[in-house]
Design a protein around this motif. Structure first.
Motif, PDB file in Angstrom:
ATOM      1  N   PHE A 180       0.838  -1.206   0.000  1.00  0.00           N
ATOM      2  CA  PHE A 180       0.000   0.000   0.000  1.00  0.00           C
ATOM      3  C   PHE A 180       0.871   1.254   0.000  1.00  0.00           C
ATOM      4  O   PHE A 180       0.637   2.193  -0.777  1.00  0.00           O
ATOM      5  CB  PHE A 180      -0.920  -0.011   1.220  1.00  0.00           C
ATOM      6  N   PHE A 181       1.895   1.256   0.825  1.00  0.00           N
ATOM      7  CA  PHE A 181       2.802   2.402   0.911  1.00  0.00           C
ATOM      8  C   PHE A 181       3.534   2.618  -0.417  1.00  0.00           C
ATOM      9  O   PHE A 181       3.610   3.751  -0.914  1.00  0.00           O
ATOM     10  CB  PHE A 181       3.809   2.181   2.045  1.00  0.00           C
ATOM     11  N   ILE A 182       4.066   1.542  -0.995  1.00  0.00           N
ATOM     12  CA  ILE A 182       4.802   1.659  -2.262  1.00  0.00           C
ATOM     13  C   ILE A 182       3.888   2.176  -3.368  1.00  0.00           C
ATOM     14  O   ILE A 182       4.257   3.079  -4.138  1.00  0.00           O
ATOM     15  CB  ILE A 182       5.431   0.303  -2.646  1.00  0.00           C
ATOM     16  N   TRP A 183       2.663   1.604  -3.451  1.00  0.00           N
ATOM     17  CA  TRP A 183       1.730   2.033  -4.492  1.00  0.00           C
ATOM     18  C   TRP A 183       1.336   3.499  -4.290  1.00  0.00           C
ATOM     19  O   TRP A 183       1.193   4.258  -5.254  1.00  0.00           O
ATOM     20  CB  TRP A 183       0.489   1.148  -4.491  1.00  0.00           C
ATOM     21  N   MET A 184       1.166   3.880  -3.020  1.00  0.00           N
ATOM     22  CA  MET A 184       0.838   5.272  -2.695  1.00  0.00           C
ATOM     23  C   MET A 184       1.936   6.210  -3.185  1.00  0.00           C
ATOM     24  O   MET A 184       1.661   7.273  -3.764  1.00  0.00           O
ATOM     25  CB  MET A 184       0.647   5.412  -1.186  1.00  0.00           C
ATOM     26  N   MET A 185       3.201   5.816  -2.979  1.00  0.00           N
ATOM     27  CA  MET A 185       4.322   6.668  -3.398  1.00  0.00           C
ATOM     28  C   MET A 185       4.439   6.727  -4.915  1.00  0.00           C
ATOM     29  O   MET A 185       4.734   7.787  -5.482  1.00  0.00           O
ATOM     30  CB  MET A 185       5.626   6.156  -2.778  1.00  0.00           C
ATOM     31  N   ILE A 186       4.204   5.593  -5.587  1.00  0.00           N
ATOM     32  CA  ILE A 186       4.232   5.594  -7.062  1.00  0.00           C
ATOM     33  C   ILE A 186       3.148   6.524  -7.603  1.00  0.00           C
ATOM     34  O   ILE A 186       3.379   7.325  -8.518  1.00  0.00           O
ATOM     35  CB  ILE A 186       4.045   4.161  -7.604  1.00  0.00           C
ATOM     36  N   SER A 187       1.941   6.411  -7.030  1.00  0.00           N
ATOM     37  CA  SER A 187       0.832   7.268  -7.451  1.00  0.00           C
ATOM     38  C   SER A 187       1.171   8.736  -7.241  1.00  0.00           C
ATOM     39  O   SER A 187       0.885   9.588  -8.108  1.00  0.00           O
ATOM     40  CB  SER A 187      -0.428   6.911  -6.656  1.00  0.00           C
ATOM     41  N   PRO A 226      -8.339   4.091 -12.711  1.00  0.00           N
ATOM     42  CA  PRO A 226      -8.385   2.983 -11.749  1.00  0.00           C
ATOM     43  C   PRO A 226      -7.030   2.538 -11.219  1.00  0.00           C
ATOM     44  O   PRO A 226      -6.955   1.950 -10.140  1.00  0.00           O
ATOM     45  CB  PRO A 226      -9.027   1.858 -12.565  1.00  0.00           C
ATOM     46  N   LEU A 227      -5.953   2.812 -11.941  1.00  0.00           N
ATOM     47  CA  LEU A 227      -4.664   2.223 -11.588  1.00  0.00           C
ATOM     48  C   LEU A 227      -3.895   3.053 -10.560  1.00  0.00           C
ATOM     49  O   LEU A 227      -3.461   2.520  -9.530  1.00  0.00           O
ATOM     50  CB  LEU A 227      -3.812   2.035 -12.851  1.00  0.00           C
ATOM     51  N   PHE A 228      -3.719   4.333 -10.814  1.00  0.00           N
ATOM     52  CA  PHE A 228      -2.933   5.177  -9.903  1.00  0.00           C
ATOM     53  C   PHE A 228      -3.691   6.382  -9.370  1.00  0.00           C
ATOM     54  O   PHE A 228      -3.118   7.217  -8.679  1.00  0.00           O
ATOM     55  CB  PHE A 228      -1.643   5.646 -10.595  1.00  0.00           C
ATOM     56  N   GLY A 229      -4.970   6.483  -9.666  1.00  0.00           N
ATOM     57  CA  GLY A 229      -5.801   7.515  -9.089  1.00  0.00           C
ATOM     58  C   GLY A 229      -5.397   8.927  -9.467  1.00  0.00           C
ATOM     59  O   GLY A 229      -4.726   9.172 -10.474  1.00  0.00           O
ATOM     60  N   TYR A 230      -5.788   9.862  -8.608  1.00  0.00           N
ATOM     61  CA  TYR A 230      -5.579  11.292  -8.881  1.00  0.00           C
ATOM     62  C   TYR A 230      -4.593  11.930  -7.906  1.00  0.00           C
ATOM     63  O   TYR A 230      -4.416  13.146  -7.915  1.00  0.00           O
ATOM     64  CB  TYR A 230      -6.919  12.042  -8.793  1.00  0.00           C
ATOM     65  N   ALA A 248      -9.553   6.383  -4.946  1.00  0.00           N
ATOM     66  CA  ALA A 248      -9.549   7.570  -5.802  1.00  0.00           C
ATOM     67  C   ALA A 248      -8.195   8.285  -5.757  1.00  0.00           C
ATOM     68  O   ALA A 248      -7.715   8.791  -6.771  1.00  0.00           O
ATOM     69  CB  ALA A 248     -10.653   8.529  -5.362  1.00  0.00           C
ATOM     70  N   PHE A 249      -7.570   8.307  -4.589  1.00  0.00           N
ATOM     71  CA  PHE A 249      -6.283   8.995  -4.450  1.00  0.00           C
ATOM     72  C   PHE A 249      -5.149   8.237  -5.129  1.00  0.00           C
ATOM     73  O   PHE A 249      -4.369   8.803  -5.885  1.00  0.00           O
ATOM     74  CB  PHE A 249      -5.925   9.157  -2.976  1.00  0.00           C
ATOM     75  N   PHE A 250      -5.065   6.922  -4.830  1.00  0.00           N
ATOM     76  CA  PHE A 250      -3.872   6.152  -5.200  1.00  0.00           C
ATOM     77  C   PHE A 250      -4.149   4.986  -6.147  1.00  0.00           C
ATOM     78  O   PHE A 250      -3.219   4.317  -6.567  1.00  0.00           O
ATOM     79  CB  PHE A 250      -3.197   5.598  -3.941  1.00  0.00           C
ATOM     80  N   GLY A 251      -5.401   4.731  -6.483  1.00  0.00           N
ATOM     81  CA  GLY A 251      -5.733   3.636  -7.377  1.00  0.00           C
ATOM     82  C   GLY A 251      -6.367   2.464  -6.643  1.00  0.00           C
ATOM     83  O   GLY A 251      -6.184   2.281  -5.429  1.00  0.00           O
ATOM     84  N   PHE A 254      -4.811  -3.379  -1.252  1.00  0.00           N
ATOM     85  CA  PHE A 254      -3.711  -3.680  -0.325  1.00  0.00           C
ATOM     86  C   PHE A 254      -4.063  -3.220   1.093  1.00  0.00           C
ATOM     87  O   PHE A 254      -3.820  -3.925   2.070  1.00  0.00           O
ATOM     88  CB  PHE A 254      -2.418  -3.000  -0.787  1.00  0.00           C
ATOM     89  N   TYR A 255      -4.638  -2.024   1.184  1.00  0.00           N
ATOM     90  CA  TYR A 255      -5.019  -1.468   2.487  1.00  0.00           C
ATOM     91  C   TYR A 255      -6.051  -2.365   3.169  1.00  0.00           C
ATOM     92  O   TYR A 255      -5.893  -2.728   4.344  1.00  0.00           O
ATOM     93  CB  TYR A 255      -5.575  -0.061   2.285  1.00  0.00           C
TER      94      TYR A 255
END
Length: 452
Positions: A97-104, A328-332, A359-362, A368-369
Protein backbone atom coordinates in the motif's frame (compact mmCIF):
# COMPACT_ATOMS: atom_id res chain seq x y z
CA UNK A 1 27.04 -5.41 23.34
CA UNK A 2 24.14 -3.18 24.42
CA UNK A 3 23.94 -0.72 21.53
CA UNK A 4 23.31 3.01 21.81
CA UNK A 5 20.76 2.64 24.62
CA UNK A 6 23.23 1.04 27.02
CA UNK A 7 22.23 -1.54 29.63
CA UNK A 8 18.57 -0.51 29.56
CA UNK A 9 18.29 -1.12 25.82
CA UNK A 10 15.45 -3.64 26.19
CA UNK A 11 13.29 -1.32 28.31
CA UNK A 12 14.09 1.65 26.09
CA UNK A 13 13.02 -0.21 22.98
CA UNK A 14 9.74 -1.26 24.59
CA UNK A 15 9.11 2.32 25.72
CA UNK A 16 9.68 3.71 22.22
CA UNK A 17 7.39 1.06 20.72
CA UNK A 18 4.62 2.19 23.10
CA UNK A 19 5.32 5.90 22.57
CA UNK A 20 2.85 6.60 19.68
CA UNK A 21 -0.15 5.27 21.59
CA UNK A 22 0.79 7.00 24.83
CA UNK A 23 1.57 10.31 23.11
CA UNK A 24 -1.77 10.47 21.30
CA UNK A 25 -3.63 9.71 24.54
CA UNK A 26 -1.60 12.49 26.18
CA UNK A 27 -2.55 14.88 23.36
CA UNK A 28 -6.26 14.21 23.91
CA UNK A 29 -5.76 14.83 27.63
CA UNK A 30 -3.86 18.08 26.97
CA UNK A 31 -6.61 19.31 24.66
CA UNK A 32 -9.29 18.44 27.21
CA UNK A 33 -7.51 20.43 29.91
CA UNK A 34 -6.78 23.34 27.59
CA UNK A 35 -10.37 23.55 26.33
CA UNK A 36 -11.78 23.48 29.85
CA UNK A 37 -9.34 26.01 31.32
CA UNK A 38 -8.84 28.51 28.49
CA UNK A 39 -11.78 30.19 26.73
CA UNK A 40 -9.39 31.31 23.99
CA UNK A 41 -9.16 27.69 22.82
CA UNK A 42 -12.40 28.20 20.87
CA UNK A 43 -10.27 29.29 17.91
CA UNK A 44 -6.76 28.26 18.94
CA UNK A 45 -7.62 24.54 19.09
CA UNK A 46 -7.69 24.43 15.28
CA UNK A 47 -3.99 25.29 15.34
CA UNK A 48 -2.84 23.62 18.56
CA UNK A 49 -4.42 20.20 17.93
CA UNK A 50 -2.72 19.60 14.53
CA UNK A 51 0.53 21.06 15.86
CA UNK A 52 0.62 18.62 18.79
CA UNK A 53 -0.12 15.66 16.50
CA UNK A 54 2.54 16.66 13.98
CA UNK A 55 5.03 17.13 16.82
CA UNK A 56 4.22 13.62 18.07
CA UNK A 57 4.88 12.29 14.56
CA UNK A 58 8.33 13.87 14.52
CA UNK A 59 9.26 12.61 18.01
CA UNK A 60 8.04 9.06 17.36
CA UNK A 61 9.80 8.92 13.98
CA UNK A 62 13.11 9.96 15.56
CA UNK A 63 12.64 7.42 18.35
CA UNK A 64 11.83 4.59 15.94
CA UNK A 65 14.82 5.51 13.76
CA UNK A 66 17.01 5.29 16.90
CA UNK A 67 15.62 1.81 17.64
CA UNK A 68 16.38 0.63 14.12
CA UNK A 69 19.89 2.11 14.27
CA UNK A 70 20.45 0.46 17.64
CA UNK A 71 19.31 -2.86 16.22
CA UNK A 72 21.66 -2.68 13.25
CA UNK A 73 24.57 -1.48 15.38
CA UNK A 74 24.06 -4.39 17.79
CA UNK A 75 24.05 -7.10 15.14
CA UNK A 76 27.27 -8.99 14.66
CA UNK A 77 28.70 -9.44 11.20
CA UNK A 78 27.83 -13.14 11.29
CA UNK A 79 24.25 -12.36 12.22
CA UNK A 80 23.95 -9.86 9.39
CA UNK A 81 24.97 -12.43 6.85
CA UNK A 82 22.26 -14.80 8.07
CA UNK A 83 19.53 -12.24 8.75
CA UNK A 84 16.30 -12.56 6.82
CA UNK A 85 13.42 -10.20 6.25
CA UNK A 86 10.69 -11.84 8.32
CA UNK A 87 7.45 -10.06 7.42
CA UNK A 88 3.89 -11.08 8.15
CA UNK A 89 1.19 -10.99 5.47
CA UNK A 90 -0.26 -7.88 7.14
CA UNK A 91 3.06 -6.08 6.93
CA UNK A 92 3.56 -7.10 3.29
CA UNK A 93 0.12 -5.70 2.39
CA UNK A 94 0.74 -2.37 4.11
CA UNK A 95 4.19 -2.08 2.57
CA UNK A 96 2.59 -2.69 -0.85
CA UNK A 97 0.00 0.00 0.00
CA UNK A 98 2.80 2.40 0.91
CA UNK A 99 4.80 1.66 -2.26
CA UNK A 100 1.73 2.03 -4.49
CA UNK A 101 0.84 5.27 -2.69
CA UNK A 102 4.32 6.67 -3.40
CA UNK A 103 4.23 5.59 -7.06
CA UNK A 104 0.83 7.27 -7.45
CA UNK A 105 2.16 10.43 -5.81
CA UNK A 106 5.19 10.45 -8.12
CA UNK A 107 2.88 10.19 -11.13
CA UNK A 108 0.35 12.76 -9.94
CA UNK A 109 2.83 15.16 -8.37
CA UNK A 110 4.20 15.96 -4.91
CA UNK A 111 1.95 18.94 -4.34
CA UNK A 112 1.54 20.57 -0.95
CA UNK A 113 -1.94 19.06 -0.65
CA UNK A 114 -0.63 15.60 -1.54
CA UNK A 115 2.16 15.69 1.04
CA UNK A 116 0.41 17.42 3.94
CA UNK A 117 -3.28 17.11 2.93
CA UNK A 118 -5.68 20.00 3.30
CA UNK A 119 -6.10 22.02 6.49
CA UNK A 120 -8.66 20.52 8.87
CA UNK A 121 -8.10 16.87 7.85
CA UNK A 122 -4.26 16.81 7.74
CA UNK A 123 -3.89 13.21 6.50
CA UNK A 124 -1.51 13.42 3.56
CA UNK A 125 1.07 11.09 2.09
CA UNK A 126 3.62 12.06 4.75
CA UNK A 127 1.15 11.30 7.53
CA UNK A 128 0.11 7.93 6.10
CA UNK A 129 3.77 6.97 5.70
CA UNK A 130 4.41 7.67 9.39
CA UNK A 131 1.22 5.87 10.44
CA UNK A 132 2.30 2.73 8.55
CA UNK A 133 6.08 2.70 8.92
CA UNK A 134 6.28 4.05 12.48
CA UNK A 135 3.01 3.85 14.42
CA UNK A 136 1.78 0.48 13.18
CA UNK A 137 5.30 -0.96 13.12
CA UNK A 138 6.03 0.23 16.67
CA UNK A 139 2.83 -1.25 18.08
CA UNK A 140 3.31 -4.56 16.29
CA UNK A 141 6.68 -5.02 18.03
CA UNK A 142 5.53 -4.42 21.59
CA UNK A 143 6.79 -7.55 23.34
CA UNK A 144 4.92 -7.29 26.64
CA UNK A 145 1.23 -8.07 27.09
CA UNK A 146 1.34 -5.74 30.08
CA UNK A 147 2.42 -2.85 27.85
CA UNK A 148 -0.31 -3.60 25.32
CA UNK A 149 -2.92 -3.64 28.08
CA UNK A 150 -1.50 -0.39 29.46
CA UNK A 151 -2.03 1.30 26.09
CA UNK A 152 -5.60 0.01 25.74
CA UNK A 153 -6.55 0.92 29.31
CA UNK A 154 -5.04 4.39 28.92
CA UNK A 155 -7.17 4.92 25.80
CA UNK A 156 -10.24 3.79 27.74
CA UNK A 157 -9.50 6.15 30.64
CA UNK A 158 -8.91 9.13 28.34
CA UNK A 159 -12.17 8.39 26.50
CA UNK A 160 -14.00 8.25 29.84
CA UNK A 161 -12.54 11.63 30.83
CA UNK A 162 -13.69 13.09 27.51
CA UNK A 163 -17.20 11.74 28.18
CA UNK A 164 -17.27 13.21 31.70
CA UNK A 165 -16.16 16.60 30.38
CA UNK A 166 -18.82 16.39 27.67
CA UNK A 167 -21.53 15.52 30.21
CA UNK A 168 -20.39 18.42 32.41
CA UNK A 169 -20.69 20.68 29.37
CA UNK A 170 -24.21 19.42 28.67
CA UNK A 171 -25.73 19.28 32.13
CA UNK A 172 -23.76 21.62 34.40
CA UNK A 173 -22.09 24.53 32.67
CA UNK A 174 -21.32 25.44 29.06
CA UNK A 175 -17.62 25.29 28.22
CA UNK A 176 -17.01 27.68 25.27
CA UNK A 177 -14.29 25.55 23.63
CA UNK A 178 -16.17 22.26 24.08
CA UNK A 179 -18.55 21.53 21.26
CA UNK A 180 -18.90 24.99 19.75
CA UNK A 181 -21.59 24.82 17.10
CA UNK A 182 -21.63 21.02 17.42
CA UNK A 183 -22.68 20.31 21.04
CA UNK A 184 -21.73 16.62 20.82
CA UNK A 185 -18.23 17.00 19.40
CA UNK A 186 -16.21 17.47 22.63
CA UNK A 187 -12.67 18.63 21.72
CA UNK A 188 -12.98 17.33 18.15
CA UNK A 189 -13.91 19.51 15.19
CA UNK A 190 -17.17 17.70 14.40
CA UNK A 191 -19.51 15.35 16.26
CA UNK A 192 -18.87 12.58 13.71
CA UNK A 193 -15.14 12.72 14.45
CA UNK A 194 -15.80 12.36 18.17
CA UNK A 195 -17.99 9.38 17.35
CA UNK A 196 -15.07 7.64 15.58
CA UNK A 197 -13.05 8.06 18.76
CA UNK A 198 -15.91 6.78 20.94
CA UNK A 199 -16.49 3.78 18.68
CA UNK A 200 -13.01 2.39 19.37
CA UNK A 201 -13.33 3.21 23.09
CA UNK A 202 -16.62 1.30 23.35
CA UNK A 203 -15.11 -1.87 21.90
CA UNK A 204 -12.10 -1.63 24.21
CA UNK A 205 -14.47 -1.18 27.16
CA UNK A 206 -16.58 -4.13 26.02
CA UNK A 207 -13.44 -6.26 25.78
CA UNK A 208 -12.41 -5.52 29.37
CA UNK A 209 -15.94 -6.06 30.64
CA UNK A 210 -15.52 -9.65 29.38
CA UNK A 211 -11.84 -10.41 29.92
CA UNK A 212 -10.99 -8.14 32.85
CA UNK A 213 -10.60 -9.42 36.39
CA UNK A 214 -13.08 -8.13 39.01
CA UNK A 215 -12.15 -4.42 39.29
CA UNK A 216 -11.03 -4.22 35.66
CA UNK A 217 -14.28 -5.86 34.56
CA UNK A 218 -16.31 -3.29 36.53
CA UNK A 219 -14.20 -0.45 35.10
CA UNK A 220 -14.83 -1.78 31.60
CA UNK A 221 -18.57 -1.98 32.23
CA UNK A 222 -18.68 1.57 33.62
CA UNK A 223 -16.71 2.82 30.62
CA UNK A 224 -19.01 0.95 28.24
CA UNK A 225 -22.13 2.54 29.76
CA UNK A 226 -20.60 6.03 29.76
CA UNK A 227 -19.29 5.91 26.19
CA UNK A 228 -22.49 4.32 24.88
CA UNK A 229 -24.54 7.09 26.46
CA UNK A 230 -22.44 9.83 24.87
CA UNK A 231 -22.46 8.06 21.48
CA UNK A 232 -26.26 7.77 21.68
CA UNK A 233 -26.58 11.52 22.30
CA UNK A 234 -23.98 12.11 19.57
CA UNK A 235 -26.33 10.41 17.08
CA UNK A 236 -23.69 9.44 14.51
CA UNK A 237 -25.56 6.63 12.85
CA UNK A 238 -22.64 4.99 11.03
CA UNK A 239 -20.67 4.63 14.28
CA UNK A 240 -23.74 3.30 16.10
CA UNK A 241 -24.08 0.56 13.46
CA UNK A 242 -20.30 -0.08 13.53
CA UNK A 243 -20.42 -0.66 17.31
CA UNK A 244 -23.29 -3.13 16.95
CA UNK A 245 -21.53 -5.04 14.17
CA UNK A 246 -18.11 -5.20 15.90
CA UNK A 247 -19.56 -6.27 19.26
CA UNK A 248 -21.64 -8.94 17.51
CA UNK A 249 -18.49 -10.31 15.82
CA UNK A 250 -16.59 -10.38 19.12
CA UNK A 251 -19.37 -12.01 21.14
CA UNK A 252 -20.23 -14.68 18.56
CA UNK A 253 -16.58 -15.55 18.00
CA UNK A 254 -15.88 -15.78 21.71
CA UNK A 255 -18.94 -17.96 22.30
CA UNK A 256 -17.54 -20.40 19.76
CA UNK A 257 -13.87 -20.44 20.76
CA UNK A 258 -13.58 -19.25 24.39
CA UNK A 259 -16.46 -20.90 26.21
CA UNK A 260 -14.97 -20.25 29.64
CA UNK A 261 -16.24 -16.67 29.21
CA UNK A 262 -19.77 -17.77 28.26
CA UNK A 263 -21.45 -16.35 31.36
CA UNK A 264 -19.88 -12.92 30.98
CA UNK A 265 -20.55 -12.91 27.25
CA UNK A 266 -24.24 -13.70 27.74
CA UNK A 267 -24.53 -11.00 30.41
CA UNK A 268 -22.88 -8.46 28.11
CA UNK A 269 -25.11 -9.52 25.20
CA UNK A 270 -28.21 -8.97 27.34
CA UNK A 271 -26.89 -5.63 28.61
CA UNK A 272 -25.89 -4.41 25.16
CA UNK A 273 -29.17 -5.48 23.54
CA UNK A 274 -31.08 -3.71 26.31
CA UNK A 275 -28.95 -0.59 25.85
CA UNK A 276 -29.59 -0.50 22.10
CA UNK A 277 -33.32 -0.94 22.63
CA UNK A 278 -33.31 1.78 25.30
CA UNK A 279 -31.49 4.19 22.98
CA UNK A 280 -34.01 3.52 20.22
CA UNK A 281 -36.89 3.89 22.66
CA UNK A 282 -35.68 7.20 24.09
CA UNK A 283 -34.19 8.80 20.98
CA UNK A 284 -36.85 9.57 18.38
CA UNK A 285 -34.19 11.11 16.14
CA UNK A 286 -32.19 7.87 16.11
CA UNK A 287 -35.30 5.85 15.25
CA UNK A 288 -36.10 8.20 12.39
CA UNK A 289 -32.52 8.07 11.07
CA UNK A 290 -32.42 4.28 11.12
CA UNK A 291 -35.87 4.02 9.53
CA UNK A 292 -34.99 6.26 6.62
CA UNK A 293 -31.60 4.60 6.18
CA UNK A 294 -33.26 1.18 5.94
CA UNK A 295 -35.92 2.56 3.58
CA UNK A 296 -33.33 4.18 1.32
CA UNK A 297 -31.20 1.03 1.33
CA UNK A 298 -34.15 -1.00 0.06
CA UNK A 299 -34.76 1.58 -2.67
CA UNK A 300 -31.10 1.45 -3.68
CA UNK A 301 -31.22 -2.35 -3.94
CA UNK A 302 -34.30 -2.02 -6.15
CA UNK A 303 -32.42 0.36 -8.43
CA UNK A 304 -34.25 3.42 -7.17
CA UNK A 305 -31.19 4.95 -5.49
CA UNK A 306 -31.82 8.06 -3.47
CA UNK A 307 -29.15 10.71 -3.86
CA UNK A 308 -29.63 11.77 -0.26
CA UNK A 309 -29.30 8.26 1.20
CA UNK A 310 -27.09 8.23 4.27
CA UNK A 311 -27.11 12.04 4.56
CA UNK A 312 -25.91 12.37 0.97
CA UNK A 313 -23.26 9.65 1.14
CA UNK A 314 -24.77 7.54 -1.62
CA UNK A 315 -24.37 10.49 -3.99
CA UNK A 316 -20.78 11.02 -2.84
CA UNK A 317 -19.93 7.37 -3.36
CA UNK A 318 -21.48 7.26 -6.84
CA UNK A 319 -19.62 10.35 -8.01
CA UNK A 320 -16.35 9.07 -6.46
CA UNK A 321 -16.82 5.67 -8.12
CA UNK A 322 -17.19 7.38 -11.48
CA UNK A 323 -13.87 9.15 -10.95
CA UNK A 324 -12.21 5.89 -9.89
CA UNK A 325 -13.36 4.17 -13.09
CA UNK A 326 -11.65 6.89 -15.12
CA UNK A 327 -8.29 6.48 -13.29
CA UNK A 328 -8.39 2.98 -11.75
CA UNK A 329 -4.66 2.22 -11.59
CA UNK A 330 -2.93 5.18 -9.90
CA UNK A 331 -5.80 7.52 -9.09
CA UNK A 332 -5.58 11.29 -8.88
CA UNK A 333 -3.11 11.70 -6.02
CA UNK A 334 -3.88 12.51 -2.40
CA UNK A 335 -6.79 15.00 -2.25
CA UNK A 336 -6.72 14.97 -6.06
CA UNK A 337 -10.51 14.90 -6.48
CA UNK A 338 -11.43 17.34 -3.71
CA UNK A 339 -12.25 20.31 -5.92
CA UNK A 340 -13.99 18.36 -8.67
CA UNK A 341 -16.00 16.40 -6.09
CA UNK A 342 -17.08 19.66 -4.50
CA UNK A 343 -18.39 20.93 -7.83
CA UNK A 344 -20.93 18.07 -7.90
CA UNK A 345 -21.66 17.50 -4.22
CA UNK A 346 -20.47 20.60 -2.32
CA UNK A 347 -18.39 18.24 -0.16
CA UNK A 348 -14.61 17.78 -0.51
CA UNK A 349 -14.34 14.18 0.76
CA UNK A 350 -15.99 10.91 -0.37
CA UNK A 351 -16.83 10.08 3.28
CA UNK A 352 -15.51 6.56 2.78
CA UNK A 353 -11.82 5.96 3.52
CA UNK A 354 -11.47 2.93 1.25
CA UNK A 355 -13.08 4.75 -1.68
CA UNK A 356 -10.90 7.76 -0.91
CA UNK A 357 -7.71 5.66 -1.09
CA UNK A 358 -8.92 4.11 -4.35
CA UNK A 359 -9.55 7.57 -5.80
CA UNK A 360 -6.28 8.99 -4.45
CA UNK A 361 -3.87 6.15 -5.20
CA UNK A 362 -5.73 3.64 -7.38
CA UNK A 363 -7.79 0.50 -6.81
CA UNK A 364 -4.72 -1.72 -6.08
CA UNK A 365 -3.72 0.57 -3.20
CA UNK A 366 -7.20 0.33 -1.68
CA UNK A 367 -7.12 -3.47 -2.03
CA UNK A 368 -3.71 -3.68 -0.33
CA UNK A 369 -5.02 -1.47 2.49
CA UNK A 370 -8.14 -3.59 3.01
CA UNK A 371 -6.16 -6.84 2.86
CA UNK A 372 -3.73 -5.56 5.48
CA UNK A 373 -6.51 -4.45 7.83
CA UNK A 374 -8.58 -7.61 7.49
CA UNK A 375 -5.60 -9.97 7.82
CA UNK A 376 -4.50 -8.29 11.06
CA UNK A 377 -8.00 -8.52 12.53
CA UNK A 378 -8.51 -12.15 11.46
CA UNK A 379 -5.07 -13.09 12.79
CA UNK A 380 -5.90 -11.63 16.19
CA UNK A 381 -9.29 -13.38 16.25
CA UNK A 382 -7.59 -16.67 15.51
CA UNK A 383 -5.18 -16.13 18.39
CA UNK A 384 -8.09 -16.28 20.83
CA UNK A 385 -8.65 -19.96 20.08
CA UNK A 386 -7.44 -22.27 22.85
CA UNK A 387 -5.35 -24.34 20.46
CA UNK A 388 -3.73 -21.25 18.93
CA UNK A 389 -2.52 -19.40 22.02
CA UNK A 390 1.05 -18.19 21.93
CA UNK A 391 2.46 -20.57 24.53
CA UNK A 392 0.42 -23.69 23.88
CA UNK A 393 -3.06 -25.11 24.22
CA UNK A 394 -3.32 -24.77 27.98
CA UNK A 395 -1.63 -21.35 28.23
CA UNK A 396 -3.29 -18.34 29.84
CA UNK A 397 -5.27 -16.31 27.34
CA UNK A 398 -3.82 -12.88 26.47
CA UNK A 399 -6.79 -10.74 25.47
CA UNK A 400 -4.88 -7.60 24.42
CA UNK A 401 -4.56 -8.52 20.72
CA UNK A 402 -8.20 -9.58 20.61
CA UNK A 403 -9.44 -6.32 22.17
CA UNK A 404 -7.25 -4.25 19.83
CA UNK A 405 -8.57 -6.20 16.84
CA UNK A 406 -12.28 -5.66 17.56
CA UNK A 407 -11.62 -1.98 18.31
CA UNK A 408 -9.83 -1.69 14.95
CA UNK A 409 -12.72 -3.54 13.29
CA UNK A 410 -15.22 -1.05 14.70
CA UNK A 411 -13.23 1.86 13.27
CA UNK A 412 -12.80 0.10 9.91
CA UNK A 413 -16.59 -0.29 9.64
CA UNK A 414 -17.25 3.30 10.70
CA UNK A 415 -14.62 4.53 8.22
CA UNK A 416 -16.84 3.27 5.40
CA UNK A 417 -19.10 6.22 6.24
CA UNK A 418 -16.54 8.71 7.50
CA UNK A 419 -13.55 10.93 6.89
CA UNK A 420 -9.91 10.22 7.75
CA UNK A 421 -8.87 12.79 10.35
CA UNK A 422 -5.45 13.50 11.84
CA UNK A 423 -6.63 12.84 15.40
CA UNK A 424 -8.47 9.53 14.85
CA UNK A 425 -6.64 7.64 12.07
CA UNK A 426 -3.42 7.24 14.14
CA UNK A 427 -5.33 5.26 16.77
CA UNK A 428 -6.55 2.89 14.08
CA UNK A 429 -3.03 2.12 12.83
CA UNK A 430 -1.80 1.72 16.41
CA UNK A 431 -4.64 -0.74 17.08
CA UNK A 432 -3.86 -2.63 13.86
CA UNK A 433 -0.26 -2.90 15.05
CA UNK A 434 -1.36 -4.21 18.45
CA UNK A 435 -3.72 -6.68 16.80
CA UNK A 436 -0.96 -8.00 14.53
CA UNK A 437 1.52 -8.37 17.40
CA UNK A 438 0.34 -11.91 18.19
CA UNK A 439 3.44 -13.45 16.60
CA UNK A 440 5.25 -13.84 19.91
CA UNK A 441 8.54 -15.16 18.57
CA UNK A 442 8.86 -12.28 16.13
CA UNK A 443 8.42 -9.74 18.94
CA UNK A 444 10.91 -11.52 21.20
CA UNK A 445 13.51 -11.79 18.43
CA UNK A 446 13.13 -8.10 17.63
CA UNK A 447 13.39 -6.92 21.25
CA UNK A 448 16.36 -9.18 21.98
CA UNK A 449 18.18 -8.11 18.82
CA UNK A 450 17.59 -4.42 19.54
CA UNK A 451 18.81 -4.91 23.10
CA UNK A 452 22.15 -6.51 22.25
Amino acid sequence: MTGIFGKNSNKMTELICAAPGMMYCAIILIMLIADVVFESMVEKQYVLFPLLCRSAMLICTIGWAAVQYNKQKSLKAADKSRSRLNLSFTEVMFICFFIWMMISTCINGFTKEAIFSVPYRYVGVMDLAVFILVYMNCSSHIGSARTRHMLLITYMIVADLSCLVTCFHWFVRDIPAIGGENPASCIFFHENHYAYFLTMAILISAGYSIFGRSKMMMAGLFSLILNMFVLAVNRTEGCFLAVIAAIAVMLIYMLIYRREYTRRILILMAFFASSVMLVLLISEEMRIDLYYTAKELVEIIRGEGQWYAGHGRWQLWQVTADYIVDEPLFGYGCEGIAETLYDYTEVYSPHNEVLAYAAFFGIPAAMFYLAGCISAIIGALKSCRSEDTECGKNAAFDSSCMIAAVAALSYLISSMFGVAMFYTVPYFFILIGLASSNNRQKRIDFINTAAR
